[in-house]
Design a protein around this motif. Structure first.
Motif, mmCIF file in Angstrom:
data_model
loop_
_atom_site.group_PDB
_atom_site.id
_atom_site.type_symbol
_atom_site.label_atom_id
_atom_site.label_comp_id
_atom_site.label_asym_id
_atom_site.label_seq_id
_atom_site.Cartn_x
_atom_site.Cartn_y
_atom_site.Cartn_z
ATOM 1 N N THR A 65 43.070 36.389 51.212
ATOM 2 C CA THR A 65 42.159 37.120 50.321
ATOM 3 C C THR A 65 40.701 36.697 50.462
ATOM 4 O OG1 THR A 65 42.698 35.542 48.533
ATOM 5 C CG2 THR A 65 43.942 37.602 48.626
ATOM 6 N N GLY A 66 40.385 35.853 51.444
ATOM 7 C CA GLY A 66 38.993 35.539 51.733
ATOM 8 C C GLY A 66 38.374 34.465 50.865
ATOM 9 N N VAL A 67 39.169 33.820 50.006
ATOM 10 C CA VAL A 67 38.632 32.701 49.227
ATOM 11 C C VAL A 67 38.264 31.561 50.174
ATOM 12 C CG1 VAL A 67 39.139 31.012 47.408
ATOM 13 C CG2 VAL A 67 39.967 33.369 47.198
ATOM 14 N N TYR A 68 39.123 31.319 51.183
ATOM 15 C CA TYR A 68 38.837 30.394 52.272
ATOM 16 C C TYR A 68 38.787 31.191 53.573
ATOM 17 C CZ TYR A 68 40.778 26.980 48.925
ATOM 18 O OH TYR A 68 41.065 26.233 47.818
ATOM 19 N N VAL A 83 39.581 37.635 58.858
ATOM 20 C CA VAL A 83 38.926 36.334 58.961
ATOM 21 C C VAL A 83 37.419 36.540 59.100
ATOM 22 C CG1 VAL A 83 38.709 34.216 60.295
ATOM 23 C CG2 VAL A 83 40.957 35.241 59.953
ATOM 24 N N GLY A 84 36.674 35.931 58.196
ATOM 25 C CA GLY A 84 35.223 36.093 58.176
ATOM 26 C C GLY A 84 34.735 37.140 57.200
ATOM 27 N N MET A 85 35.664 37.909 56.618
ATOM 28 C CA MET A 85 35.293 38.964 55.679
ATOM 29 C C MET A 85 35.252 38.393 54.262
ATOM 30 S SD MET A 85 37.167 42.683 55.202
ATOM 31 C CE MET A 85 36.923 43.075 56.944
ATOM 32 N N PRO A 86 34.249 38.733 53.447
ATOM 33 C CA PRO A 86 34.191 38.224 52.070
ATOM 34 C C PRO A 86 35.267 38.853 51.190
ATOM 35 C CG PRO A 86 32.400 39.781 52.456
ATOM 36 C CD PRO A 86 33.054 39.536 53.788
ATOM 37 N N SER A 87 35.582 38.156 50.097
ATOM 38 C CA SER A 87 36.682 38.572 49.227
ATOM 39 C C SER A 87 36.504 39.982 48.679
ATOM 40 C CB SER A 87 36.823 37.589 48.062
ATOM 41 O OG SER A 87 37.314 36.355 48.504
ATOM 42 N N HIS A 88 35.275 40.334 48.263
ATOM 43 C CA HIS A 88 35.098 41.643 47.621
ATOM 44 C C HIS A 88 35.364 42.785 48.604
ATOM 45 C CE1 HIS A 88 31.038 41.111 49.377
ATOM 46 N NE2 HIS A 88 30.988 42.428 49.384
ATOM 47 N N GLU A 89 35.073 42.570 49.893
ATOM 48 C CA GLU A 89 35.362 43.605 50.878
ATOM 49 C C GLU A 89 36.859 43.702 51.139
ATOM 50 O OE1 GLU A 89 33.075 43.222 54.426
ATOM 51 O OE2 GLU A 89 31.139 43.235 53.370
ATOM 52 N N ARG A 173 50.180 37.952 31.246
ATOM 53 C CA ARG A 173 50.609 38.072 32.643
ATOM 54 C C ARG A 173 50.766 39.540 33.034
ATOM 55 N NH1 ARG A 173 49.870 34.192 36.429
ATOM 56 N NH2 ARG A 173 50.480 32.170 35.614
ATOM 57 N N ARG A 174 51.353 40.307 32.153
ATOM 58 C CA ARG A 174 51.544 41.736 32.409
ATOM 59 C C ARG A 174 50.199 42.432 32.569
ATOM 60 N NH1 ARG A 174 56.045 45.545 30.988
ATOM 61 N NH2 ARG A 174 57.286 43.659 30.821
ATOM 62 N N LEU A 175 49.239 42.081 31.734
ATOM 63 C CA LEU A 175 47.904 42.659 31.811
ATOM 64 C C LEU A 175 47.228 42.273 33.112
ATOM 65 C CD1 LEU A 175 45.464 44.164 30.682
ATOM 66 C CD2 LEU A 175 44.885 42.101 29.361
ATOM 67 N N GLU A 176 47.405 41.033 33.541
ATOM 68 C CA GLU A 176 46.788 40.598 34.792
ATOM 69 C C GLU A 176 47.314 41.416 35.973
ATOM 70 O OE1 GLU A 176 45.629 36.384 36.883
ATOM 71 O OE2 GLU A 176 47.697 36.652 36.235
ATOM 72 N N ILE A 177 48.615 41.692 35.980
ATOM 73 C CA ILE A 177 49.190 42.514 37.050
ATOM 74 C C ILE A 177 48.676 43.948 36.952
ATOM 75 C CG2 ILE A 177 51.325 43.439 38.005
ATOM 76 C CD1 ILE A 177 52.715 40.861 37.080
ATOM 77 N N ALA A 178 48.574 44.472 35.733
ATOM 78 C CA ALA A 178 48.041 45.822 35.551
ATOM 79 C C ALA A 178 46.618 45.910 36.087
ATOM 80 C CB ALA A 178 48.073 46.195 34.069
ATOM 81 N N ARG A 179 45.807 44.907 35.803
ATOM 82 C CA ARG A 179 44.420 44.908 36.293
ATOM 83 C C ARG A 179 44.382 44.857 37.815
ATOM 84 N NH1 ARG A 179 40.540 40.065 34.552
ATOM 85 N NH2 ARG A 179 41.927 39.012 36.019
ATOM 86 N N ALA A 180 45.260 44.052 38.420
ATOM 87 C CA ALA A 180 45.305 43.987 39.883
ATOM 88 C C ALA A 180 45.670 45.340 40.475
ATOM 89 C CB ALA A 180 46.306 42.922 40.326
ATOM 90 N N LEU A 181 46.619 46.037 39.863
ATOM 91 C CA LEU A 181 47.033 47.340 40.378
ATOM 92 C C LEU A 181 45.971 48.407 40.176
ATOM 93 C CD1 LEU A 181 50.784 47.476 39.329
ATOM 94 C CD2 LEU A 181 49.844 47.193 41.615
ATOM 95 N N ALA A 182 45.135 48.227 39.156
ATOM 96 C CA ALA A 182 44.076 49.200 38.910
ATOM 97 C C ALA A 182 43.061 49.237 40.044
ATOM 98 C CB ALA A 182 43.374 48.899 37.589
ATOM 99 N N ALA A 183 43.022 48.183 40.855
ATOM 100 C CA ALA A 183 42.135 48.168 42.028
ATOM 101 C C ALA A 183 42.678 49.025 43.164
ATOM 102 C CB ALA A 183 41.933 46.734 42.508
ATOM 103 N N GLN A 184 43.828 49.662 42.937
ATOM 104 C CA GLN A 184 44.450 50.588 43.886
ATOM 105 C C GLN A 184 44.796 49.914 45.216
ATOM 106 O OE1 GLN A 184 41.778 53.952 44.142
ATOM 107 N NE2 GLN A 184 41.904 54.363 41.954
ATOM 108 N N PRO A 185 45.533 48.791 45.163
ATOM 109 C CA PRO A 185 45.874 48.090 46.404
ATOM 110 C C PRO A 185 47.056 48.714 47.122
ATOM 111 C CG PRO A 185 46.874 46.968 44.561
ATOM 112 C CD PRO A 185 46.073 48.110 43.979
ATOM 113 N N GLN A 186 47.208 48.334 48.365
ATOM 114 C CA GLN A 186 48.421 48.627 49.117
ATOM 115 C C GLN A 186 49.261 47.371 49.314
ATOM 116 O OE1 GLN A 186 45.744 50.703 52.063
ATOM 117 N NE2 GLN A 186 47.609 51.886 52.376
#
Length: 273
Positions: A65-68, A83-89, A173-186
């Motif tokens: 996820t680009g943290v490191y 590798v080399g890409m920032p987290s937000h991208e 915990r449920r809310l945290e997962i909901a927020r992650a899914l709201a970013a529309q990930p694959q």
């Protein structure tokens, strides 16, 4: 294929590759935290990454996820080098994660915690937000609607105006997962989602993870210490110890692997088992 166990169903192997990690090694100063790590995930898989404390599991998540930034090796998401890409991208590309320690905005409402995840897809600029243009109002209304739809899916719609920090732990915990899914990930990466949960909450979490994988057609990679959860929901597992992969296979295979038993319980347990 590298980074996968043998004997997986052919229909799974025929799906597109979502994540390809090749020979990734990472150092913190002179300390080697991860060595020659490989992992290949196909679309729609639900896979676990396990190992004793300090094995390097969360470091792998942070590298993906680009943290490191990996010291060497390649991490590709749908053939794009991360590798080399920032987290937000990386997030905008379609990877979302949760953390060991819940990282909600405790003083914001449940609704606003989910709305925040939509902002990369907001579709308006700074001037729109300052002037409260029609574009701004339309997109804000859309984000609110989408967030409320997610809260309904996760059974949180009736608590949308409460402070996130006031929710019981399992609902946070449920809310945290909901927020992650709201970013529309694959690809959804879950870092110890059952931490701090009681047995009933863990049962509900297992059902939830299966549901969201199927409902949103996600690929899911999770780290978890609760073996009951891992063994019951993961299709296959990768096991790490001291930064290296020591086993990989179906849950039943991994459970009886002498190296895995030794890593968790000690050498004598592996010998006498």
């Amino acid at each position: 294929m590298k980074g996968r166990p043998e004997g997986l169903p052919s229909d799974v192997e025929a799906r597109p590759v979502v994540l390809q990690v090749d020979d990734v090694t990472h150092f913190f100063g002179n300390l080697r935290a991860v060595y020659a790590f490989d992992l290949t995930l196909h679309q729609g898989e639900l896979v676990g990454l396990i190992g004793p404390n300090g094995a390097g599991k969360t470091t792998v998540f942070n590298l993906i996820t680009g943290v490191y930034q990996a010291s060497q090796g390649h991490i590709r998401f749908k053939d794009v080098e991360l590798v080399g890409m920032p987290s937000h991208e990386i997030i905008q590309m379609g990877i979302a994660r949760t953390f060991q320690n819940i990282r909600l905005f405790a003083n914001l409402t449940v609704l606003d915690n989910v709305r925040i995840a939509y902002h990369p897809h907001a579709g308006y600029n700074l001037l729109d937000s300052i002037l409260h243009t029609a574009q701004f109002r339309e997109k804000e209304a859309e984000m609110t609607q989408h967030a409320q739809e997610f809260l309904a899916i996760f059974g949180l719609e009736e608590r949308q105006n409460e402070r996130a920090g006031s929710l019981p732990y399992g609902l946070q915990r449920r809310l945290e997962i909901a927020r992650a899914l709201a970013a529309q990930p694959q690809l959804l990466i879950l870092d110890e989602p059952a931490a701090g949960m009681n047995p009933q909450e863990i049962d509900e979490l297992m059902e939830l993870i299966h549901f969201i994988r199927d409902r949103f057609e996600l690929t899911v990679l999770l780290v978890e210490h609760r073996m009951r959860l891992v063994m019951n929901i993961c299709e296959w597992l990768t096991v790490m110890d001291f930064g290296e992969v020591i086993a990989r296979g179906l849950p039943a295979q991994v459970r009886s692997d002498p190296q895995v038993i030794e890593a968790y319980l000690g050498r004598q347990a592996a010998i006498t088992r």
